[in-house]
Design an enzyme around this catalytic site. Sequence first.
Site, PDB file in Angstrom:
ATOM      1  N   GLU A  87       0.830  -1.204   0.000  1.00  0.00           N
ATOM      2  CA  GLU A  87       0.000   0.000   0.000  1.00  0.00           C
ATOM      3  C   GLU A  87       0.866   1.256   0.000  1.00  0.00           C
ATOM      4  O   GLU A  87       0.553   2.247  -0.668  1.00  0.00           O
ATOM      5  CB  GLU A  87      -0.927  -0.019   1.226  1.00  0.00           C
ATOM      6  CG  GLU A  87      -2.134   0.892   1.111  1.00  0.00           C
ATOM      7  CD  GLU A  87      -3.198   0.541   2.149  1.00  0.00           C
ATOM      8  OE1 GLU A  87      -4.049  -0.313   1.838  1.00  0.00           O
ATOM      9  OE2 GLU A  87      -3.164   1.088   3.257  1.00  0.00           O
TER      10      GLU A  87
ATOM     11  N   GLU B 200       2.045   1.698  -3.378  1.00  0.00           N
ATOM     12  CA  GLU B 200       0.930   2.138  -4.219  1.00  0.00           C
ATOM     13  C   GLU B 200       0.723   3.644  -4.045  1.00  0.00           C
ATOM     14  O   GLU B 200       0.533   4.379  -5.020  1.00  0.00           O
ATOM     15  CB  GLU B 200      -0.351   1.364  -3.851  1.00  0.00           C
ATOM     16  CG  GLU B 200      -1.512   1.715  -4.773  1.00  0.00           C
ATOM     17  CD  GLU B 200      -2.834   1.089  -4.336  1.00  0.00           C
ATOM     18  OE1 GLU B 200      -2.852   0.326  -3.350  1.00  0.00           O
ATOM     19  OE2 GLU B 200      -3.849   1.377  -5.000  1.00  0.00           O
TER      20      GLU B 200
ATOM     21  N   CYS C 192      -8.403  -1.909   4.219  1.00  0.00           N
ATOM     22  CA  CYS C 192      -8.230  -3.034   5.152  1.00  0.00           C
ATOM     23  C   CYS C 192      -9.542  -3.475   5.773  1.00  0.00           C
ATOM     24  O   CYS C 192      -9.668  -4.609   6.215  1.00  0.00           O
ATOM     25  CB  CYS C 192      -7.319  -2.643   6.308  1.00  0.00           C
ATOM     26  SG  CYS C 192      -5.780  -1.966   5.776  1.00  0.00           S
TER      27      CYS C 192
ATOM     28  N   SER D 239      -7.492   1.956  -2.217  1.00  0.00           N
ATOM     29  CA  SER D 239      -6.283   1.202  -2.527  1.00  0.00           C
ATOM     30  C   SER D 239      -6.697  -0.146  -3.103  1.00  0.00           C
ATOM     31  O   SER D 239      -7.679  -0.739  -2.674  1.00  0.00           O
ATOM     32  CB  SER D 239      -5.476   1.001  -1.246  1.00  0.00           C
ATOM     33  OG  SER D 239      -4.581  -0.081  -1.419  1.00  0.00           O
TER      34      SER D 239
ATOM     35  N   LYS E  97     -15.274  -9.565   8.181  1.00  0.00           N
ATOM     36  CA  LYS E  97     -14.200 -10.403   7.633  1.00  0.00           C
ATOM     37  C   LYS E  97     -14.736 -11.728   7.122  1.00  0.00           C
ATOM     38  O   LYS E  97     -14.172 -12.347   6.228  1.00  0.00           O
ATOM     39  CB  LYS E  97     -13.129 -10.641   8.698  1.00  0.00           C
ATOM     40  CG  LYS E  97     -12.276  -9.419   9.008  1.00  0.00           C
ATOM     41  CD  LYS E  97     -11.186  -9.210   7.972  1.00  0.00           C
ATOM     42  CE  LYS E  97     -10.486  -7.878   8.178  1.00  0.00           C
ATOM     43  NZ  LYS E  97      -9.699  -7.492   6.987  1.00  0.00           N
TER      44      LYS E  97
ATOM     45  N   GLU F 262     -15.923 -10.890   3.780  1.00  0.00           N
ATOM     46  CA  GLU F 262     -14.774 -10.657   2.899  1.00  0.00           C
ATOM     47  C   GLU F 262     -14.159 -11.987   2.457  1.00  0.00           C
ATOM     48  O   GLU F 262     -13.839 -12.169   1.283  1.00  0.00           O
ATOM     49  CB  GLU F 262     -13.730  -9.818   3.640  1.00  0.00           C
ATOM     50  CG  GLU F 262     -12.552  -9.409   2.779  1.00  0.00           C
ATOM     51  CD  GLU F 262     -11.469  -8.683   3.572  1.00  0.00           C
ATOM     52  OE1 GLU F 262     -11.241  -9.053   4.743  1.00  0.00           O
ATOM     53  OE2 GLU F 262     -10.854  -7.763   3.020  1.00  0.00           O
TER      54      GLU F 262
ATOM     55  N   GLU G  48     -14.293 -13.149  -5.556  1.00  0.00           N
ATOM     56  CA  GLU G  48     -13.022 -12.875  -6.246  1.00  0.00           C
ATOM     57  C   GLU G  48     -11.801 -13.212  -5.389  1.00  0.00           C
ATOM     58  O   GLU G  48     -10.680 -13.164  -5.884  1.00  0.00           O
ATOM     59  CB  GLU G  48     -12.982 -11.399  -6.681  1.00  0.00           C
ATOM     60  CG  GLU G  48     -12.926 -10.374  -5.559  1.00  0.00           C
ATOM     61  CD  GLU G  48     -14.299  -9.950  -5.045  1.00  0.00           C
ATOM     62  OE1 GLU G  48     -15.277 -10.709  -5.249  1.00  0.00           O
ATOM     63  OE2 GLU G  48     -14.395  -8.887  -4.415  1.00  0.00           O
TER      64      GLU G  48
ATOM     65  N   CYS H 267     -10.365  -1.648  14.747  1.00  0.00           N
ATOM     66  CA  CYS H 267     -10.635  -3.076  14.954  1.00  0.00           C
ATOM     67  C   CYS H 267     -10.800  -3.449  16.429  1.00  0.00           C
ATOM     68  O   CYS H 267     -11.517  -4.392  16.749  1.00  0.00           O
ATOM     69  CB  CYS H 267      -9.526  -3.914  14.360  1.00  0.00           C
ATOM     70  SG  CYS H 267      -9.274  -3.567  12.617  1.00  0.00           S
TER      71      CYS H 267
END
Lengths: 594, 154, 387
Positions: A281, A284, A308, A328, A367, A370, A375, A524
């Site tokens: 990141e 990036e 994230c 990102s 999560k 996710e 994908e 978190c």
Amino acid sequence: MSKINLIIDGQKIEVEKGMTILDAAKKINVNIPTLCHHEDLCVAGNCRVCVVEVKGRERLEASCATPAEEGMDILTNTAKVRNARKDIVSLLVSEHNTQCTTCYRNTNCELQDLAAEYNVDGDRYLSVLKPNIKVDKSSWSIEKDDSKCVRCQRCVRTCAELQHVNALTVSHKGNEMKISTFADLPFNEVVCTNCGQCVNRCPTGALTERRYFDEVWEAIGDPNKHVVMNTAPSVRVALGEMFDNEVGTRVTGKMVTAMRKMGADSVLDTDFGADLTIIEEGNELLTRLKSALVDGDKSIKLPMITSCSPGWVKFIEHMFPNHLGHLSTCKSPQQMFGAMTKTYYAEKKGVDPKDIVSIAVMPCAAKKYEANRPEMNDSGYRDIDAGLTTREFGLMIKQAGLDFNNLEDTEFDSIMGQSTGAGIIFGATGGVMEAALRTAYAVVTGRSVPFENLNITPVRGTDGIRAASIKIEGTLPEWSFLEGVDLNVAVAHGLKNARIIMDEIAAGKSPYHFIEVMGCPGGCIGGGGQPIPTNADIRAKRTKAIYEEDMSKPIRMSHENPEITQIYSEFLEKPLGHKSHELLHTHYRKRNRY
Amino acid sequence: MAEIAKIIQEKVETYGRERKALIPILQGIVAEKNYVENQDMVSIAKALDLSAADVYGTASFYSFIENEEKGEFVIRVCKSITCEMKGKHKVLKALEDELRIKLGETTHNKKFSLVETNCLGLCDVGPAMLVNEEPYTHLTPEKIHDVISVYRNK
Amino acid sequence: MSNNKLKRADILFSSYSVAPYEILKRTMQKDKDFVINELTESGLRGRGGAGFPTGLKWKFFAQEENETKYIICNADEGEPGTFKDRKLLVEVPRKVISGMAIAAWACNAKNGIIYLRAEYNNLIPELKKEIEVFNEYAKKFNLEFNVEIYSGAGAYICGEETALIESMEGKRGEPRNKPPFPIQNGYLGKPTLVNNVETFAACSMVCRYGAAEYKSYGTSDQHGSKLFSLSGDSPKEGVHELELGMKVSDFVEEYGDGDTKAVQIGGVAGFCIPRKEFDTTIIGEGNTTGGATMIFNSTRSMYNVIHNYLDFFAEESCGQCTPCRIGTQQLLKGIEAVKSGEKPESYLDDLVKLSKTMKLTSKCGLGQSVTNSFSSIVKNFREEMIY
């Protein structure tokens, strides 16, 4: 602020004007039971459990919703009050599916506690529980069981006030009143971000995370499977609460031991994934800055925003589908970790990736979603096979019969078990930003960030949105285009604040280069998968523990993690390289806002 | 859809692009087609910058805002105590027989829906009912056929 | 307190002997404080049911300094058995609007809204015509007061003033926590005066006749005239304007069918008076002033009556607070269980206790008042509940 005087249970007390009776009582340690009240949320005054007697008034007052007034004489423990509370709790029980023994929230349920405290007789009233209530299990992350709902509306207020998502609402009225999604559609069809903040605030078992521990136990028990568990930074500072440790106790070593004793083949650290995220990141960001500032490429989207937090990612997909270019492209640490598990790790350990079961223990409900995004299988295998919350993991430790508090401390396995303080602080709001700045500054200037002990305090704290500006000076030759640049960064946590940030971007008025967004209040450590309860005080203590863990680490910058250096030299070759793009980066999709 | 967009536009002009326009919009749609579909609620949510769930939660609170398809004429029979005392049950039975539907149902041709409602404020002239907004009082089973016939032919 | 016989009054429906909006015009020539004081002096209490002194409410409202203040006429007449507001709006809308306009002038408010229940939508065309007439006169009098009609969407609870305000704001009609009260923080956060239709009409009558004369009606405690919506087993169903302070027995003598066994006073939220208490109960004293009065003769099952009420409450509770949402369901299910023998007779006592808890703990008047009819019916017609 002017002061007022009142009497509570015979005790004189001076409080600030505007304070509720409930808060005034708290100041002198008079405990008034509550149910719909939650300190993170606005006053509701719905459940009426907190009623008290105000001398001179016939009716009882809901102490959470009634401001203390000058001269009030309040009684919180009279027969009238006790009888009323008992009636109210009895009514709630009569509307409730009381199969507590089979409820996930058994022994951690506020209605159960109240019913026990008031010794409620189950036969006192007839059951008015609606028959044939179907549990909504459509979501990967959250289950909704209306038969356990007490209609306190904490979830609705959470979704609206803290998260600005409004996936939940109160519908109908009278005996039909209930908590609904839009048109009572299944959870997986509405704008729910799976953040799980509602789950964390639900006093009963009406909203729970979808549990995967049966699948995990099955994998552990299967001799043909190689089970890899990884744990997020916030789990180690909250898991102890499940075993009656003081809030903010760090239990990293015991947690690792527990996993090993439970039968995991390998116990690794998601923080390694966090360090990896920082490298990707960070590069990036620098690439985007170069393209925008040097090449003048107008297609480059700035500010760049972290990706994230899967609740946040789904939020932007629903609410700002035309601004996905700001995200990102990096996968989250969990998913990066998973992708590396099924490739690099498999190769190094000589295990067939098809036999690997990767399990992520997370402070998070989103999560799970996710992990199940279609994908997320760039290696040909699911990056992550199952996501567990801190709560599920705590329960599994109990199921395993482990005496958690007396376990010895052990270290994570290698490889992908080593991490830095930078990876640790991902757990608190501002942590990703701080970790990124530590590394980016060092990469660009060859020197450490100019903050004492690397602690970039301006991005820490609890304000919903925090901004900072860091002047880049003394750049190395290849980064000279950044010389003298004021890098403007911002940190937001809680989706309410994310929306403010995004409104600014949508209006073309965002002054930032880089923004960290975390879906949950506090980041978190306050995640939807963390032990219940969670509140401001608890969040502060967990955050403190996170920064202590950071300070305890010998290495505190991601790029200095030797295992990170190793993975680039042995496998990934270079940041943003071909393999990185294939395995560590992802794409987003537009979703319907309504 | 074009009609719905027009209704939303009109009400927004009167009440502003604010939440207070919500119920007038819902009422406008009910006036147009007797119920509000999910898709309409999504359109309203977009127009007022509300969540669709919020629109649904609010709409479902009010008994004159139907979320299920209703007939062109909604018959609301008062079920309050005095209308009950004056023979509401017989009137209701006569309506069911006349329309060949049960309480809560809509005729196949989508012409009539039959529901009960709380007090209409016509207690002194009960049993009473509304057909859309038009009140009918001093009802008897014998009167039902004539009342319905008027609407059948509309 | 009073041995008043039943006395008819002819104030609210008396025909205009003066030009349209003449009362408003004359009132506006007086001092504002004087007018508010007159209202206080008249002893007028809110006619919607809660009975708050109207003069006091206006006084507080007048003290609120704000560029935007709202006056809302509560025409969400949903109490079963009540229909007097409908009659006022049909027959003498001018008196209602005059009352609103006087409040606007006296308390410096410019925005008026008539919150009309959905069931009364057919009254809108005529009301609009009257508002147009009013607008002409208001212009003549240099009174800046805009009156609009807001149509409800079908919810009894919206008669509660904060629920009404929530509903106008486009939300679910759920009563708010109080304080703050609408007078300070009402519609869209602005100071808001909510009065019942009859209250506004009565205000214009106080202004017409003066406090002293208005006060001479009724008793030393209950002043002025009151509209009674009478229905049930009576040959004289309809709206009757009476002086307050009569005994139920006088009422029954005049309006009963000769076989009256019980009278429901104040709508379903009020009390059910059994025959043995007709002589000792004075209407408007210790019971509500909404004026809905239902007469039941000896052919009626009081079980059916209370069952019907409870069904209504369970449906029309907003559902947000525990005692009201679940309590109403429990009472309904409870009497069914006693009737069927599933629960013993003594369960009725438990239910009465529960209804008392509802009174003590419910958030708004709906849940708080269920006990009135429930206890009085269960207590007085206990055998009907069982057999």
